[in-house]
Enzyme design. Structure first.
Site, PDB file in Angstrom:
ATOM      1  CB  CYS A  57      -0.502  -2.376 -18.081  1.00  0.00           C
ATOM      2  SG  CYS A  57      -0.924  -4.121 -17.863  1.00  0.00           S
TER       3      CYS A  57
ATOM      4  CG  HIS B 183      -2.091  -0.628   1.316  1.00  0.00           C
ATOM      5  ND1 HIS B 183      -3.042  -0.412   0.363  1.00  0.00           N
ATOM      6  CD2 HIS B 183      -2.615  -1.525   2.178  1.00  0.00           C
ATOM      7  CE1 HIS B 183      -4.088  -1.162   0.643  1.00  0.00           C
ATOM      8  NE2 HIS B 183      -3.855  -1.848   1.732  1.00  0.00           N
TER       9      HIS B 183
HETATM   10  C1  PEP Z   1       0.613  -7.121 -13.417  1.00  0.00           C
HETATM   11  O1  PEP Z   1       0.573  -8.261 -12.962  1.00  0.00           O
HETATM   12  O2  PEP Z   1       1.666  -6.544 -13.766  1.00  0.00           O
HETATM   13  C2  PEP Z   1      -0.627  -6.349 -13.558  1.00  0.00           C
HETATM   14  C3  PEP Z   1      -0.631  -5.179 -14.171  1.00  0.00           C
HETATM   15  O3  PEP Z   1      -1.750  -6.880 -13.001  1.00  0.00           O
HETATM   16  P1  PEP Z   1      -2.079  -6.824 -11.414  1.00  0.00           P
HETATM   17  O4  PEP Z   1      -1.022  -5.983 -10.774  1.00  0.00           O
HETATM   18  O5  PEP Z   1      -3.437  -6.237 -11.315  1.00  0.00           O
HETATM   19  O6  PEP Z   1      -2.007  -8.260 -11.053  1.00  0.00           O
END
Ligand code: PEP
Ligand code: MG
Length: 562
Positions: A487, A193
């Site tokens: 992402c 967090h």
């Molecule tokens: C990731 O795994 O990099 C991602 C963007 O998905 P999350 O963080 O929501 O698992």
């Protein structure tokens, strides 16, 4: 590995970039467990029980007011904590203990909270994480009942460097970037967090710094959230350099591009409409990851189609005419949902999560695709849809087919599993784009739980093996002429961003606050220079070497104080 190497420099994990100098103020520790001594027989038990409700109402109001004054992720976290303070089950149980066991109100709250936290822990996954929120509410209630200062971030008139073991979620959400100049914690990891909020607020932050517990109020420190170093008593030359660094921009002013004009769309990661509105205000070119889980959390069943349509439409509205990549439900592992994920998996991260939940519960995905399609039809946003945790070409093909049945022609896959990275070319035969989820890709490549602070040094996309997987995925994109974006958190790392571009990544999506920093670095390097940086990083033997080699070549980072 993190270690204190000498008396004056502590080394932790770089969690949010930037260098700042300031005076340490430690997070106030919560009060110890109240005495179990029963109340005297002369005490009016009904009146004593009422004080629990009064304290709960005051704590709820304080948190709700803080939530109302916050936006995006901070508002969400505070809202959840306020709701927990308002949850009658905690107060009911505490009142019962006062009346039936003559427990003092503070002790009754303490024991009742322990019971609730224990129940949540037993549920595992994300529910277990909520146990920390219950303890946070407990500590606030106990402070309120005892009339002492609440635990957490000190209320000081002058700016300070906040230091502690780890921030409670509600504390992290209340951080005021005008007063907290930097954060140092001994616990936590890059996906805690604390780290996520620090990045979203643009506060330099170092986590998992073992020596942080030796810092005391009044210590003078330089915090380097880019290198992960905390310098005690920095010399005047160092302090001067920080004082003269250029102010960091807070808004993305131009579309992302390298110095020679190679376009790299800079997109935002959001979880709801408030986040989308904030990202649009921050200049994001589009949304590269809309995490849809929020709409499903804390429920016994999936939200209805109408409710989903409204939620998605509100996000699309903030980015009318621009790209919005919606990720379908990513339940399981750290985000278990009782109606789609099995409760008894021995290894939830390797279990039924992401797209895999649609095998046993196809209607949940069908409803979601129907809702996305309806919201997209009524909007001018350029809506793309992608599935999380895709491992095989067959899964990718099935997902594309399902999307097509709903009229969603831009269907893609997240590449978060090494198998998918190695076979991206095959996944992209039918899927029209891929997006690298570097958080999970790193977790699975390094076999290191992304939530574990002890494994933070392994859990970084700077690991050369992870970079090799990114390169493999990009090669698959190049072979098929399909875009491959990023992402995961790696996109927000100002030094890693040009490396990713050099590896062939076509767009970068991140917390909106990081966009201007990443843009400022990208526009100082050409595409060829990005490729050279990628080669340098992949030729390194260790993550630290890769990072150091790239950072030493990016002089702009020092100029920008990044
Ligand atoms: C990731 O795994 O990099 C991602 C963007 O998905 P999350 O963080 O929501 O698992
Ligand atoms: Mg993921």
């Amino acid at each position: 590995m993190t270690a204190v190497t000498d008396r004056s420099v502590l080394r932790g994990v770089a969690a949010s970039p930037g260098r700042r100098v300031g005076v340490v103020a430690r997070i106030a520790d919560p009060a110890p467990a109240p005495s179990p001594e029963p109340l005297a027989t002369s005490v009016d038990l009904a009146a004593a029980a009422t004080t629990v409700d009064d304290a709960a109402a005051r704590v709820r109001d304080q948190l709700a007011a803080a939530a109302a004054g916050a936006t995006g992720e901070a508002a969400e976290i505070l809202g959840v904590t306020a709701a927990m303070a308002a949850d009658p089950s905690l107060a009911d149980e505490a009142r019962r203990r006062v009346v039936e066991q003559r427990a003092s109100p503070a002790r009754a709250v303490w024991d009742a909270a322990e019971l609730v936290a224990e129940q949540l822990r037993a549920l595992g996954g994300m529910f277990a994480d909520r146990a920390g929120d219950v303890r946070d509410v407990r500590d606030r209630l106990v402070a309120e009942l005892q009339g002492v200062r609440p635990p957490g971030v000190p209320d000081l008139p002058d700016p300070f460097v906040l230091v502690g073991r780890e921030l409670a979620p509600a504390d992290a959400a209340r951080l005021d970037p005008d007063r907290v100049v930097a954060i140092v914690t001994s616990g936590g990891g890059p996906t805690s967090h604390t780290a996520i909020l620090a990045r979203s607020l643009g506060i330099p932050c170092v986590v998992a710094a073992p020596g942080a517990d030796t810092l005391v109020d009044g210590d003078h420190v330089l915090v380097d959230g880019s290198s992960g170093e905390v310098v005690r008593d920095p010399d005047t030359a160092l302090v001067d350099r920080v004082a003269h660094q250029r102010p960091r921009p807070t808004r993305l002013e131009r579309p992302g591009a390298t110095a020679d004009g190679h376009r790299v769309p800079l997109l935002a990661n959001v979880g709801d409409a408030a986040g989308a509105v904030a990202a649009a205000a921050g200049g994001a070119e589009g949304i590269g990851l809309f995490r849809t889980e929020l709409g499903y959390l804390g429920r016994a069943a999936a939200p209805g189609i109408e409710e989903q349509v409204r939620a998605y439409a509100a996000v699309f509205e903030a980015f009318a005419g621009r790209r919005v990549v919606v990720r379908t439900l990513d339940a399981g592992a750290d985000k278990p949902l009782p109606f789609v994920t099995p409760q008894d998996e021995a290894n939830p991260a390797l279990g039924v999560r992401g797209l895999r939940t649609s095998l046993a519960h196809p209607h949940v995905l069908e409803d979601q695709l129907a809702a996305i399609a309806r919201a997209a039809e009524a909007s001018s946003a350029d809506v793309w849809v992608m599935a999380p945790m895709v491992a095989t070409a067959q899964e990718a093909d099935d997902f594309v087919e399902r999307c097509a049945a709903h009229g969603l022609s831009r269907a893609g896959v997240m590449v978060e599993v090494p198998a998918a990275a190695l076979r991206t070319r095959h996944l992209l035969e039918r899927a029209t784009f891929a997006s690298l989820g570097t958080n999970d890709l790193t977790q699975y490549a390094m076999a290191a739980d992304r939530e574990l602070a002890e494994l933070a040094p392994l859990s970084t996309a700077w690991q050369p093996a992870v970079l090799d997987l990114v390169a493999a995925a990009c090669a698959g994109g190049a072979a098929t002429g399909r875009p491959v974006g990023v992402c995961g958190e790696a996109a927000a790392d100002v030094a890693l961003a040009p490396v990713l571009v050099g590896l062939g990544v076509s767009s970068l999506s991140m917390t909106a606050r990081a966009l201007p920093d990443v843009a400022a670095v990208l526009e100082t390097v050409t595409l060829d220079e990005c490729r050279d940086l990628a080669d340098v990083a992949r030729a390194s033997r260790t993550a630290d070497d890769a990072r150091a080699a790239v950072r030493s070549r990016l002089r702009v980072l020092a100029d920008l104080g990044l």
